[in-house]
Motif scaffolding. Structure first.
Motif, mmCIF file in Angstrom:
data_model
loop_
_atom_site.group_PDB
_atom_site.id
_atom_site.type_symbol
_atom_site.label_atom_id
_atom_site.label_comp_id
_atom_site.label_asym_id
_atom_site.label_seq_id
_atom_site.Cartn_x
_atom_site.Cartn_y
_atom_site.Cartn_z
ATOM 1 N N VAL A 4 0.925 -0.833 0.605
ATOM 2 C CA VAL A 4 -0.061 -0.192 0.343
ATOM 3 C C VAL A 4 1.078 1.517 0.366
ATOM 4 C CG1 VAL A 4 -1.737 1.092 1.516
ATOM 5 C CG2 VAL A 4 -1.907 -1.009 1.121
ATOM 6 N N LEU A 5 0.314 1.947 -0.902
ATOM 7 C CA LEU A 5 1.481 2.894 -1.267
ATOM 8 C C LEU A 5 0.378 4.146 -0.677
ATOM 9 C CD1 LEU A 5 3.908 5.181 -2.545
ATOM 10 C CD2 LEU A 5 1.845 6.148 -3.991
ATOM 11 N N PHE A 6 1.586 5.452 0.868
ATOM 12 C CA PHE A 6 1.057 6.129 1.030
ATOM 13 C C PHE A 6 1.724 7.245 1.199
ATOM 14 C CE2 PHE A 6 -0.678 4.641 5.956
ATOM 15 C CZ PHE A 6 -1.399 3.724 5.889
ATOM 16 N N ILE A 7 0.543 8.074 -0.014
ATOM 17 C CA ILE A 7 1.166 9.296 0.447
ATOM 18 C C ILE A 7 0.662 10.495 1.065
ATOM 19 C CG2 ILE A 7 0.503 11.363 -2.106
ATOM 20 C CD1 ILE A 7 -0.368 9.302 -3.790
ATOM 21 N N VAL A 46 4.605 1.521 1.853
ATOM 22 C CA VAL A 46 5.919 1.971 1.525
ATOM 23 C C VAL A 46 4.782 3.881 1.621
ATOM 24 C CG1 VAL A 46 6.757 2.929 -0.516
ATOM 25 C CG2 VAL A 46 6.294 0.772 0.171
ATOM 26 N N VAL A 47 5.703 5.125 1.892
ATOM 27 C CA VAL A 47 5.461 6.094 1.926
ATOM 28 C C VAL A 47 6.397 7.267 0.919
ATOM 29 C CG1 VAL A 47 6.056 8.377 3.141
ATOM 30 C CG2 VAL A 47 5.266 5.628 4.343
ATOM 31 N N ALA A 48 5.567 8.194 0.347
ATOM 32 C CA ALA A 48 5.661 9.244 -1.191
ATOM 33 C C ALA A 48 5.007 10.815 -0.468
ATOM 34 C CB ALA A 48 5.815 8.863 -2.564
ATOM 35 N N ARG A 81 7.421 6.634 15.670
ATOM 36 C CA ARG A 81 8.367 6.439 16.153
ATOM 37 C C ARG A 81 9.134 5.237 15.811
ATOM 38 N NH1 ARG A 81 8.011 7.411 21.386
ATOM 39 N NH2 ARG A 81 8.598 5.469 21.736
ATOM 40 N N ASP A 82 7.540 4.054 15.672
ATOM 41 C CA ASP A 82 8.618 2.530 14.936
ATOM 42 C C ASP A 82 8.652 2.846 13.305
ATOM 43 O OD1 ASP A 82 9.314 2.042 17.879
ATOM 44 O OD2 ASP A 82 7.134 1.063 17.839
ATOM 45 N N ALA A 83 7.988 3.862 13.075
ATOM 46 C CA ALA A 83 7.505 3.502 11.265
ATOM 47 C C ALA A 83 8.944 4.631 10.702
ATOM 48 C CB ALA A 83 6.347 5.076 10.973
ATOM 49 N N GLU A 84 9.714 3.233 10.304
ATOM 50 C CA GLU A 84 10.782 3.458 9.816
ATOM 51 C C GLU A 84 10.451 3.759 8.324
ATOM 52 O OE1 GLU A 84 14.378 4.264 9.494
ATOM 53 O OE2 GLU A 84 13.864 2.814 11.468
ATOM 54 N N VAL A 85 9.335 3.445 7.280
ATOM 55 C CA VAL A 85 9.326 4.282 6.255
ATOM 56 C C VAL A 85 9.082 5.385 6.325
ATOM 57 C CG1 VAL A 85 8.223 1.750 5.782
ATOM 58 C CG2 VAL A 85 6.532 3.871 6.632
ATOM 59 N N MET A 86 8.839 6.480 7.152
ATOM 60 C CA MET A 86 8.436 7.234 6.919
ATOM 61 C C MET A 86 9.454 8.125 6.981
ATOM 62 S SD MET A 86 5.266 8.160 7.162
ATOM 63 C CE MET A 86 4.323 9.509 8.697
ATOM 64 N N ARG A 87 10.778 7.781 7.323
ATOM 65 C CA ARG A 87 12.066 8.142 7.574
ATOM 66 C C ARG A 87 12.859 8.009 6.025
ATOM 67 N NH1 ARG A 87 11.376 7.491 12.696
ATOM 68 N NH2 ARG A 87 11.534 5.495 12.803
ATOM 69 N N LEU A 90 9.664 7.978 -1.128
ATOM 70 C CA LEU A 90 10.068 8.271 -2.360
ATOM 71 C C LEU A 90 10.093 9.600 -2.248
ATOM 72 C CD1 LEU A 90 8.523 4.764 -3.404
ATOM 73 C CD2 LEU A 90 10.683 5.456 -3.270
ATOM 74 N N GLN A 91 10.456 9.808 -3.256
ATOM 75 C CA GLN A 91 9.465 11.358 -4.020
ATOM 76 C C GLN A 91 8.520 10.816 -4.451
ATOM 77 O OE1 GLN A 91 12.102 13.880 -6.423
ATOM 78 N NE2 GLN A 91 14.240 12.492 -5.562
ATOM 79 N N LEU A 92 6.921 11.791 -5.255
ATOM 80 C CA LEU A 92 5.661 11.516 -5.496
ATOM 81 C C LEU A 92 6.557 11.194 -7.253
ATOM 82 C CD1 LEU A 92 3.578 13.651 -3.913
ATOM 83 C CD2 LEU A 92 3.839 11.378 -3.952
ATOM 84 N N SER A 93 7.514 12.213 -7.564
ATOM 85 C CA SER A 93 7.742 11.266 -9.159
ATOM 86 C C SER A 93 8.070 10.856 -9.833
ATOM 87 C CB SER A 93 8.493 12.748 -9.803
ATOM 88 O OG SER A 93 9.749 13.072 -8.499
ATOM 89 N N ASP A 94 8.736 9.863 -8.503
ATOM 90 C CA ASP A 94 9.601 8.527 -8.757
ATOM 91 C C ASP A 94 8.429 7.377 -8.761
ATOM 92 O OD1 ASP A 94 11.715 9.669 -9.291
ATOM 93 O OD2 ASP A 94 12.578 10.015 -7.776
#
Length: 231
Positions: A4-7, A46-48, A81-87, A90-94
């Motif tokens: 799941v992509l989180f924008i 995955v965060v973008a 704090r535990d959400a490593e993906v937030m650190r 991705l760039q939205l453009s990618d």
């Protein structure tokens, strides 16, 4: 398991009508509740963000009065704090949409400052809507739908949608100072078929593959629906 992509907004402030900077970002509950529900169920998130900037939590959303008490605030902090993906977003453009089974956008006033005007966000939302795969958007994040307009026309026109209401914006004291109001603009500039529930109560609207939620408490309901769809 699904991916799941989180924008997420990358904004740290929103410029108000009088030119002052209002500190903001994403709303803790709207990221944390769906993130925890999805990852606990074994799904990958995955965060973008625009430009790949690290998302900034709106500190007001971590106040005990906003987070259901002291424990609620601590729980949200721990999830973030535990959400490593937030650190390492991705760039939205990618982003390659075909890599994901669903897309989710948490709110906070941040999207009013960046996603509402972001061409990459507009392109991704338009493509996700057309794909038939789930697109879930909560609270202020439907501001991003404004970025889908080309020559004033949006593919979201006529869709049944909810979002943070003008009444709720009045209640938090921002309506008189806001440069624009989400409910007003999404109705007038996109032409959605708008509906709403009671203030501060969970309220969800589903139209084809688009799922929208009214306010922070709607995020958990959206996550539940998303997980049902993903199976």
């Amino acid at each position: 398991m699904a991916k799941v992509l989180f924008i997420v907004s990358g904004a740290t402030y929103w410029v108000l009508k009088d030119g002052t900077r209002y500190a903001t970002g994403y709303w803790a509950e709207e990221f944390a509740m769906p993130y925890k529900a999805l990852t606990d169920a074994g799904h990958e998130v995955v965060v973008a963000t625009p430009g790949g900037v690290t998302p900034n939590v709106d500190m007001m959303s971590l106040r005990p009065s906003m987070a259901g008490g002291e424990q609620g605030a601590l729980d949200l902090e721990a999830i973030i704090r535990d959400a490593e993906v937030m650190r390492r977003p991705l760039q939205l453009s990618d982003v390659r949409l075909e890599d994901y089974d669903a897309v989710y956008l948490p709110g906070g006033h941040g999207p009013m400052a960046d996603l509402a005007f972001d061409a990459d966000a507009g392109r991704l939302l338009t493509a996700q809507l057309a794909s038939g795969r789930p697109l879930a958007i909560v609270c202020h994040a439907p501001a991003s739908i404004l970025s889908t307009r080309i020559h004033g026309e949006s593919p979201f026109k006529g869709y049944r949608v909810t979002c943070f209401t003008n009444d709720e914006e009045e209640a938090v004291g921002l309506a008189p100072r806001a440069p624009w109001l989400l409910e007003t603009d999404i109705k007038e500039k996109v032409g959605v078929d708008f509906s709403r529930g009671e203030m501060w109560q969970p309220y969800m609207v589903e139209d084809r593959n688009l799922i929208t939620g009214q306010n922070p408490h709607s995020a958990a309901v959206l996550a539940e629906r998303l997980m049902k769809i993903l199976g």
